[in-house]
Write a protein that holds these residues in place. Structure first.
Motif, mmCIF file in Angstrom:
data_model
loop_
_atom_site.group_PDB
_atom_site.id
_atom_site.type_symbol
_atom_site.label_atom_id
_atom_site.label_comp_id
_atom_site.label_asym_id
_atom_site.label_seq_id
_atom_site.Cartn_x
_atom_site.Cartn_y
_atom_site.Cartn_z
ATOM 1 N N LYS A 288 1.295 -1.136 0.159
ATOM 2 C CA LYS A 288 -0.276 0.072 -0.255
ATOM 3 C C LYS A 288 1.527 1.083 0.229
ATOM 4 C CE LYS A 288 -4.954 -0.729 2.883
ATOM 5 N NZ LYS A 288 -4.950 -0.552 3.892
ATOM 6 N N GLY B 109 3.508 1.090 -2.784
ATOM 7 C CA GLY B 109 3.281 1.392 -3.986
ATOM 8 C C GLY B 109 3.490 0.499 -4.868
ATOM 9 N N TYR C 46 4.212 7.468 -4.242
ATOM 10 C CA TYR C 46 3.169 8.051 -2.895
ATOM 11 C C TYR C 46 3.845 9.859 -4.001
ATOM 12 C CZ TYR C 46 7.738 6.721 -0.271
ATOM 13 O OH TYR C 46 8.316 6.605 0.398
ATOM 14 N N TYR D 201 4.443 13.833 0.521
ATOM 15 C CA TYR D 201 3.836 12.076 -0.046
ATOM 16 C C TYR D 201 2.315 12.665 0.584
ATOM 17 C CZ TYR D 201 6.951 11.189 4.674
ATOM 18 O OH TYR D 201 7.178 11.446 5.031
ATOM 19 N N GLY E 60 -0.399 12.383 0.764
ATOM 20 C CA GLY E 60 -1.559 11.428 0.213
ATOM 21 C C GLY E 60 -1.578 10.432 1.330
ATOM 22 N N LEU E 61 0.364 10.097 1.560
ATOM 23 C CA LEU E 61 0.393 8.963 2.028
ATOM 24 C C LEU E 61 -0.280 8.473 3.658
ATOM 25 C CD1 LEU E 61 1.893 5.842 1.203
ATOM 26 C CD2 LEU E 61 4.050 7.084 2.131
ATOM 27 N N LYS F 290 -2.648 9.617 5.035
ATOM 28 C CA LYS F 290 -4.497 9.230 4.929
ATOM 29 C C LYS F 290 -3.793 7.659 4.241
ATOM 30 C CE LYS F 290 -8.903 11.223 4.127
ATOM 31 N NZ LYS F 290 -8.610 11.035 2.473
ATOM 32 N N ASP F 291 -3.422 7.585 2.868
ATOM 33 C CA ASP F 291 -4.054 6.473 2.501
ATOM 34 C C ASP F 291 -3.856 4.465 3.561
ATOM 35 O OD1 ASP F 291 -4.533 7.895 -0.095
ATOM 36 O OD2 ASP F 291 -2.614 7.181 -1.078
ATOM 37 N N LEU F 292 -2.761 5.631 4.445
ATOM 38 C CA LEU F 292 -1.869 4.483 5.100
ATOM 39 C C LEU F 292 -3.424 4.408 6.613
ATOM 40 C CD1 LEU F 292 1.596 3.961 5.109
ATOM 41 C CD2 LEU F 292 -0.033 2.452 3.658
ATOM 42 N N ASP G 43 -5.220 13.491 7.435
ATOM 43 C CA ASP G 43 -4.973 13.547 6.175
ATOM 44 C C ASP G 43 -4.182 14.696 6.714
ATOM 45 O OD1 ASP G 43 -5.145 14.610 3.576
ATOM 46 O OD2 ASP G 43 -6.907 15.145 3.811
#
Ligand code: AMP
Length: 416
Positions: free
Chosen positions: A51, A54, A260, A285, A287-288, A290-292, A296
């Motif tokens: 995740k 990437g 990312y 990075y 967005g990372l 939040k992606d994890l 945010d």
């Protein structure tokens, strides 16, 4: 004999001093800039990198050391630090507990790459990360810290390259333009590029295949597609670098190998490193986190390859031999007292050594020479009877007697 695994290497005495110099310099600089050390485990859930790093990256596709552990869990030996740093930031809610989420880490990383000069399967990175700051001044601070590190190590002729890869708003238009510009040329690119075109077209810029280069050189540049906020951000970052007097150049191809990145990307390239010339690289990075699964929050950081920093060190950077004393024993009585004196010196915080196997004075002096001892303390029957020790300055061979009771303080004066 069982040899070390291909792509791994021992760092031997003689070489390790250079590593200590690099690590110590990095630690001091990080402290000066307000970055706190965070140590994360070497193994993590495979999913973290799938995740975080990437799915479309070479790292996740081909290079990870992943295995199923005895409990049936899929585990990966970290190929890079950023996903672990993000995980720890989120898991321990560090934005609440730390005064500022400015962190660094140092340690081994693992990638199943083809080993060559400057590229290993187990290598080491200094990793620097900041969470929660949007202002371009933090991009400039992080780049400045990287630049200072190179300067503090005395590495000359390093080159800073920067780029901006935009954000979730403006990148789709750039990707579209990229694919459109590729058009009929796409089938002529290498297999990896075909895959990249499907999964993450920006990665095409990473391609090192000779035959692909003329096509890639004609592709559009990300900075021509930046939205207004991204363009302003990048302009401000460059203005800060100019104000700091840090020379930079723009590299359209600098999209970096990870999925990312947003906005600022940068690398510092070294000379004399051959094909693997990147000393360090990093970027934003946003967005990372939040992606994890975190809040945010934006992020920015870089990773420096310690092997490459050590390779790039100037010859003059060889650390000085530490000042030490050597105790020479004559006869059994001398030896008993010499051992006690040796321990006294060490207990007083001084570096001192003795030769246990060679009995003759000449052999012991030879050892003192090899160790580049600054001073030798000769302890024998005659000296002991007088309550004295003979002091020999190794550089010029001068000898004098000193009272046994004062010897530790005298040696301290000679060594410090
Ligand atoms: P990356 O994590 O790929 O952005 O790499 C950051 C830095 O780590 C690079 O600039 C190199 O200095 C170093 N590095 C990356 N991969 C390797 C490797 N396989 N062996 C040695 N150093 C590496």
């Amino acid at each position: 004999m069982i040899a070390a695994i291909r792509g791994t290497h021992d760092i031997l005495p003689g070489e390790v001093e250079k590593w200590q110099l690099v690590e110590e310099t990095a630690r001091q600089l990080c402290a000066r800039y307000g970055y706190l050390e965070l140590r994360t485990p070497i193994i993590e859930h495979e999913e973290l990198f799938a995740k975080g790093t990437g799915e479309s990256t070479d790292i996740v596709q081909k290079e990870m050391y992943s295995f199923t552990d005895k409990g049936g869990e899929r585990v990966t030996m970290r190929p890079e630090a950023t996903p672990s740093m993000v995980r720890a930031f989120v898991e321990h809610n560090l934005e609440q507990t730390l005064p500022a989420a400015k962190l660094f880490a140092m340690g081994p990383m693992f990638r199943y790459e083809r080993p060559q000069k400057g590229r290993y399967r187990q290598f080491h990175q200094l990793d620097v990360e900041v969470f929660g700051v949007n202002d371009p001044a933090i991009d400039a601070e992080v780049i400045d810290l990287a630049w200072m590190l190179i300067a503090a190590l005395g590495i000359e002729r390093a080159e800073l390259v920067v780029n901006s890869v935009g954000c979730a708003q403006c990148r789709p238009a750039f990707q579209e333009a990229l694919l459109k510009a590729l058009g009929d040329d796409l089938p002529r690119l290498c297999e990896d590029c075909q895959r990249r075109a499907r999964t993450n077209p920006l990665r095409i810029y990473d391609c090192k295949v000779e035959a692909d280069q003329p096509i890639i050189d004609r592709l559009p540049h990300s900075i021509d597609y930046l939205c207004e906020p991204c363009a302003t951000h990048f302009r401000d970052v460059r203005a800060h670098l100019d104000a700091f007097g840090i020379p930079w150049s723009l590299s359209h191809r600098l999209v970096r190998g990870l999925d990312y990145y947003t906005r600022t990307t940068f690398e510092i390239l070294g000379q004399a490193l051959g094909a693997q010339n990147a000393l360090l690289g990093g970027g934003r990075y946003d967005g990372l986190v939040k992606d994890l699964g975190g809040p945010d929050r934006p992020g920015i950081g870089f990773a420096a390859g310690l092997e490459r920093l050590v390779l790039a060190l100037p010859a003059s950077a060889a650390p000085a031999v530490p000042a030490r004393a050597f105790v020479v024993a004559i006869g059994d009585d001398g030896r008993r007292e010499a051992l006690v004196l040796l321990r006294e010196l060490r207990a007083a915080g001084l570096a001192a050594q003795m030769e246990f196997e060679a009995k003759g004075v000449r052999a012991q002096m030879k050892r003192a020479d090899r160790l580049q001892a600054r001073v030798a303390l000769i302890v024998g029957g005659d000296e002991l009877a007088r309550g004295e020790v003979t002091l020999r300055t190794m550089a010029n061979g001068d000898q004098r007697s000193a009272p046994r009771a004062d010897i530790v303080e005298i040696v301290r004066g000679l060594l410090t």
